[in-house]
Design a protein around this motif. Structure first.
Motif, PDB file in Angstrom:
ATOM      1  N   GLY A   7       0.824  -1.196   0.000  1.00 35.55           N
ATOM      2  CA  GLY A   7       0.000   0.000   0.000  1.00 35.55           C
ATOM      3  C   GLY A   7       0.859   1.248   0.000  1.00 35.55           C
ATOM      4  O   GLY A   7       2.058   1.220   0.266  1.00 35.55           O
ATOM      5  N   TYR A   8       0.222   2.373  -0.271  1.00 38.04           N
ATOM      6  CA  TYR A   8       0.932   3.648  -0.371  1.00 38.04           C
ATOM      7  C   TYR A   8       1.455   4.082   0.987  1.00 38.04           C
ATOM      8  O   TYR A   8       0.750   4.020   1.987  1.00 38.04           O
ATOM      9  N   VAL A   9       2.693   4.528   1.021  1.00 37.40           N
ATOM     10  CA  VAL A   9       3.306   5.041   2.235  1.00 37.40           C
ATOM     11  C   VAL A   9       3.446   6.552   2.065  1.00 37.40           C
ATOM     12  O   VAL A   9       4.070   7.017   1.116  1.00 37.40           O
ATOM     13  N   SER A  10       2.843   7.314   2.967  1.00 42.46           N
ATOM     14  CA  SER A  10       2.840   8.760   2.847  1.00 42.46           C
ATOM     15  C   SER A  10       4.085   9.346   3.503  1.00 42.46           C
ATOM     16  O   SER A  10       4.036   9.926   4.582  1.00 42.46           O
ATOM     17  N   GLU A  11       5.225   9.169   2.829  1.00 42.44           N
ATOM     18  CA  GLU A  11       6.490   9.716   3.298  1.00 42.44           C
ATOM     19  C   GLU A  11       7.234  10.277   2.102  1.00 42.44           C
ATOM     20  O   GLU A  11       6.974   9.913   0.962  1.00 42.44           O
ATOM     21  N   ASP A  12       8.156  11.150   2.361  1.00 44.77           N
ATOM     22  CA  ASP A  12       8.981  11.721   1.308  1.00 44.77           C
ATOM     23  C   ASP A  12      10.052  10.699   0.924  1.00 44.77           C
ATOM     24  O   ASP A  12      10.904  10.356   1.756  1.00 44.77           O
ATOM     25  N   PRO A  13      10.047  10.209  -0.310  1.00 47.20           N
ATOM     26  CA  PRO A  13      11.026   9.189  -0.708  1.00 47.20           C
ATOM     27  C   PRO A  13      12.458   9.710  -0.757  1.00 47.20           C
ATOM     28  O   PRO A  13      13.400   8.924  -0.822  1.00 47.20           O
ATOM     29  N   ARG A  14      12.624  11.035  -0.684  1.00 47.70           N
ATOM     30  CA  ARG A  14      13.980  11.597  -0.685  1.00 47.70           C
ATOM     31  C   ARG A  14      14.634  11.514   0.689  1.00 47.70           C
ATOM     32  O   ARG A  14      15.843  11.658   0.810  1.00 47.70           O
ATOM     33  N   VAL A  15      13.841  11.305   1.739  1.00 50.39           N
ATOM     34  CA  VAL A  15      14.381  11.181   3.089  1.00 50.39           C
ATOM     35  C   VAL A  15      14.682   9.698   3.322  1.00 50.39           C
ATOM     36  O   VAL A  15      13.779   8.891   3.472  1.00 50.39           O
ATOM     37  N   LEU A  16      15.961   9.374   3.319  1.00 52.83           N
ATOM     38  CA  LEU A  16      16.385   7.992   3.478  1.00 52.83           C
ATOM     39  C   LEU A  16      16.498   7.647   4.959  1.00 52.83           C
ATOM     40  O   LEU A  16      16.746   8.533   5.789  1.00 52.83           O
ATOM     41  N   PRO A  17      16.328   6.387   5.308  1.00 55.40           N
ATOM     42  CA  PRO A  17      16.446   6.008   6.722  1.00 55.40           C
ATOM     43  C   PRO A  17      17.842   6.312   7.266  1.00 55.40           C
ATOM     44  O   PRO A  17      18.845   6.099   6.571  1.00 55.40           O
ATOM     45  N   ALA A  18      17.895   6.794   8.491  1.00 51.83           N
ATOM     46  CA  ALA A  18      19.192   7.054   9.124  1.00 51.83           C
ATOM     47  C   ALA A  18      19.918   5.731   9.331  1.00 51.83           C
ATOM     48  O   ALA A  18      19.311   4.723   9.686  1.00 51.83           O
ATOM     49  N   GLN A  19      21.224   5.770   9.091  1.00 50.83           N
ATOM     50  CA  GLN A  19      22.073   4.597   9.289  1.00 50.83           C
ATOM     51  C   GLN A  19      23.413   5.050   9.831  1.00 50.83           C
ATOM     52  O   GLN A  19      23.766   6.230   9.748  1.00 50.83           O
ATOM     53  N   PHE A  85      23.078  19.471 -10.130  1.00 52.52           N
ATOM     54  CA  PHE A  85      21.870  19.544  -9.306  1.00 52.52           C
ATOM     55  C   PHE A  85      20.927  18.384  -9.630  1.00 52.52           C
ATOM     56  O   PHE A  85      20.248  17.865  -8.757  1.00 52.52           O
ATOM     57  N   GLN A  86      20.894  17.993 -10.904  1.00 53.29           N
ATOM     58  CA  GLN A  86      20.048  16.862 -11.296  1.00 53.29           C
ATOM     59  C   GLN A  86      20.493  15.591 -10.584  1.00 53.29           C
ATOM     60  O   GLN A  86      19.672  14.792 -10.143  1.00 53.29           O
ATOM     61  N   ALA A  87      21.804  15.399 -10.446  1.00 51.63           N
ATOM     62  CA  ALA A  87      22.317  14.216  -9.761  1.00 51.63           C
ATOM     63  C   ALA A  87      21.882  14.182  -8.295  1.00 51.63           C
ATOM     64  O   ALA A  87      21.746  13.109  -7.714  1.00 51.63           O
ATOM     65  N   PHE A  88      21.647  15.353  -7.708  1.00 51.02           N
ATOM     66  CA  PHE A  88      21.207  15.428  -6.319  1.00 51.02           C
ATOM     67  C   PHE A  88      19.689  15.599  -6.201  1.00 51.02           C
ATOM     68  O   PHE A  88      19.163  15.791  -5.108  1.00 51.02           O
ATOM     69  N   GLY A  89      18.993  15.576  -7.330  1.00 53.96           N
ATOM     70  CA  GLY A  89      17.540  15.536  -7.320  1.00 53.96           C
ATOM     71  C   GLY A  89      16.814  16.859  -7.164  1.00 53.96           C
ATOM     72  O   GLY A  89      15.618  16.863  -6.873  1.00 53.96           O
ATOM     73  N   PHE A  90      17.490  17.999  -7.351  1.00 51.72           N
ATOM     74  CA  PHE A  90      16.777  19.266  -7.181  1.00 51.72           C
ATOM     75  C   PHE A  90      16.889  20.206  -8.377  1.00 51.72           C
ATOM     76  O   PHE A  90      16.557  21.384  -8.278  1.00 51.72           O
ATOM     77  N   ALA A  91      17.300  19.703  -9.528  1.00 51.76           N
ATOM     78  CA  ALA A  91      17.436  20.557 -10.714  1.00 51.76           C
ATOM     79  C   ALA A  91      16.105  21.192 -11.110  1.00 51.76           C
ATOM     80  O   ALA A  91      16.047  22.386 -11.407  1.00 51.76           O
ATOM     81  N   THR A  92      15.038  20.426 -11.114  1.00 50.08           N
ATOM     82  CA  THR A  92      13.731  20.950 -11.506  1.00 50.08           C
ATOM     83  C   THR A  92      13.260  22.018 -10.531  1.00 50.08           C
ATOM     84  O   THR A  92      12.788  23.081 -10.944  1.00 50.08           O
ATOM     85  N   GLU A  93      13.409  21.758  -9.243  1.00 50.66           N
ATOM     86  CA  GLU A  93      12.980  22.726  -8.232  1.00 50.66           C
ATOM     87  C   GLU A  93      13.708  24.059  -8.373  1.00 50.66           C
ATOM     88  O   GLU A  93      13.087  25.120  -8.354  1.00 50.66           O
ATOM     89  N   ILE A  94      15.023  24.002  -8.500  1.00 49.93           N
ATOM     90  CA  ILE A  94      15.788  25.238  -8.540  1.00 49.93           C
ATOM     91  C   ILE A  94      15.578  25.971  -9.863  1.00 49.93           C
ATOM     92  O   ILE A  94      15.538  27.195  -9.899  1.00 49.93           O
ATOM     93  N   PHE A 147      21.583  21.758  -1.189  1.00 54.28           N
ATOM     94  CA  PHE A 147      22.606  20.768  -0.831  1.00 54.28           C
ATOM     95  C   PHE A 147      22.494  20.397   0.645  1.00 54.28           C
ATOM     96  O   PHE A 147      22.650  19.227   1.011  1.00 54.28           O
ATOM     97  N   ALA A 148      22.202  21.377   1.507  1.00 51.99           N
ATOM     98  CA  ALA A 148      22.045  21.108   2.939  1.00 51.99           C
ATOM     99  C   ALA A 148      20.856  20.180   3.180  1.00 51.99           C
ATOM    100  O   ALA A 148      20.939  19.271   4.019  1.00 51.99           O
ATOM    101  N   ARG A 149      19.773  20.392   2.450  1.00 49.92           N
ATOM    102  CA  ARG A 149      18.603  19.514   2.597  1.00 49.92           C
ATOM    103  C   ARG A 149      18.959  18.086   2.212  1.00 49.92           C
ATOM    104  O   ARG A 149      18.619  17.133   2.913  1.00 49.92           O
ATOM    105  N   PHE A 150      19.668  17.934   1.093  1.00 53.60           N
ATOM    106  CA  PHE A 150      20.078  16.598   0.650  1.00 53.60           C
ATOM    107  C   PHE A 150      20.948  15.931   1.717  1.00 53.60           C
ATOM    108  O   PHE A 150      20.745  14.758   2.058  1.00 53.60           O
ATOM    109  N   ALA A 151      21.935  16.674   2.260  1.00 52.40           N
ATOM    110  CA  ALA A 151      22.843  16.117   3.269  1.00 52.40           C
ATOM    111  C   ALA A 151      22.086  15.698   4.528  1.00 52.40           C
ATOM    112  O   ALA A 151      22.373  14.664   5.125  1.00 52.40           O
TER     113      ALA A 151
END
Length: 176
Positions: A7-19, A85-94, A147-151
């Protein structure tokens, strides 16, 4: 495209689990670490973003300013940077929030009246088509924020430690 097996999980797929070091990341700067990045400018932030994907590398980023950059110091973005920026997933946004450059004007002193300037060349921005992406004008602080958001969303959960000045480095000959 995400496939949701249960089923659908309502989370941001860009936020990876902490490890690794991202789990219960210490607020205090440790005495020892694997990588210390000095400065939260473009080079420091992109290094932190990339290293956030390696949670078993103890990485910290220090910045002498007491806070994030508020005003940009270099607001022109080359199209090849937008590829990064595309490699980090925010080219479209910026790209959506930036001003797209389509042509430029160069200005020189007026030879007849050196107190004035006159427009010289007015070339197209990318007449040779070196990239599918445009040149942009966007505040440098915004680029660093992305970049800070990605990190922060990477498994290592890297965030800048503000208010720290780099004084010196001591490398031990012992250990790893």
């Amino acid at each position: 495209m995400q496939f949701h097996h249960n089923g659908y999980v309502s989370e941001d797929p860009r936020v990876l689990p902490a490890q690794g070091y991202g789990v219960d990341r210490a607020d205090e700067l440790p005495d020892e670490m694997d990588v210390l990045i000095v400065g939260s400018g473009p080079a420091g932030m992109i290094a932190a973003a990339q290293l956030s994907m390696f949670p078993n590398v103890n990485t910290r980023l220090i910045e002498r300013r007491p806070h994030r950059l508020k005003l940009g110091q270099a607001d022109g973005i080359q199209s090849r940077s937008v590829e990064t920026f595309q490699a980090f997933g925010f080219a479209t946004e910026i790209t959506d929030e930036a001003y797209e450059i389509t042509e430029m004007s160069f200005w020189n002193k007026d030879p007849q009246n050196p107190d004035n300037i006159v427009r010289g060349a007015r070339p197209l921005d990318d007449e040779f088509g070196i990239s599918e992406f445009p040149h942009l004008i966007v505040n440098q602080a915004r680029v660093l924020d992305y970049f800070a958001r990605f990190a922060k969303q990477g498994p290592a959960r890297i965030t800048p430690d503000y208010g720290w000045a780099f004084i010196g480095l001591e490398v031990s000959e012992e250990g790893e």
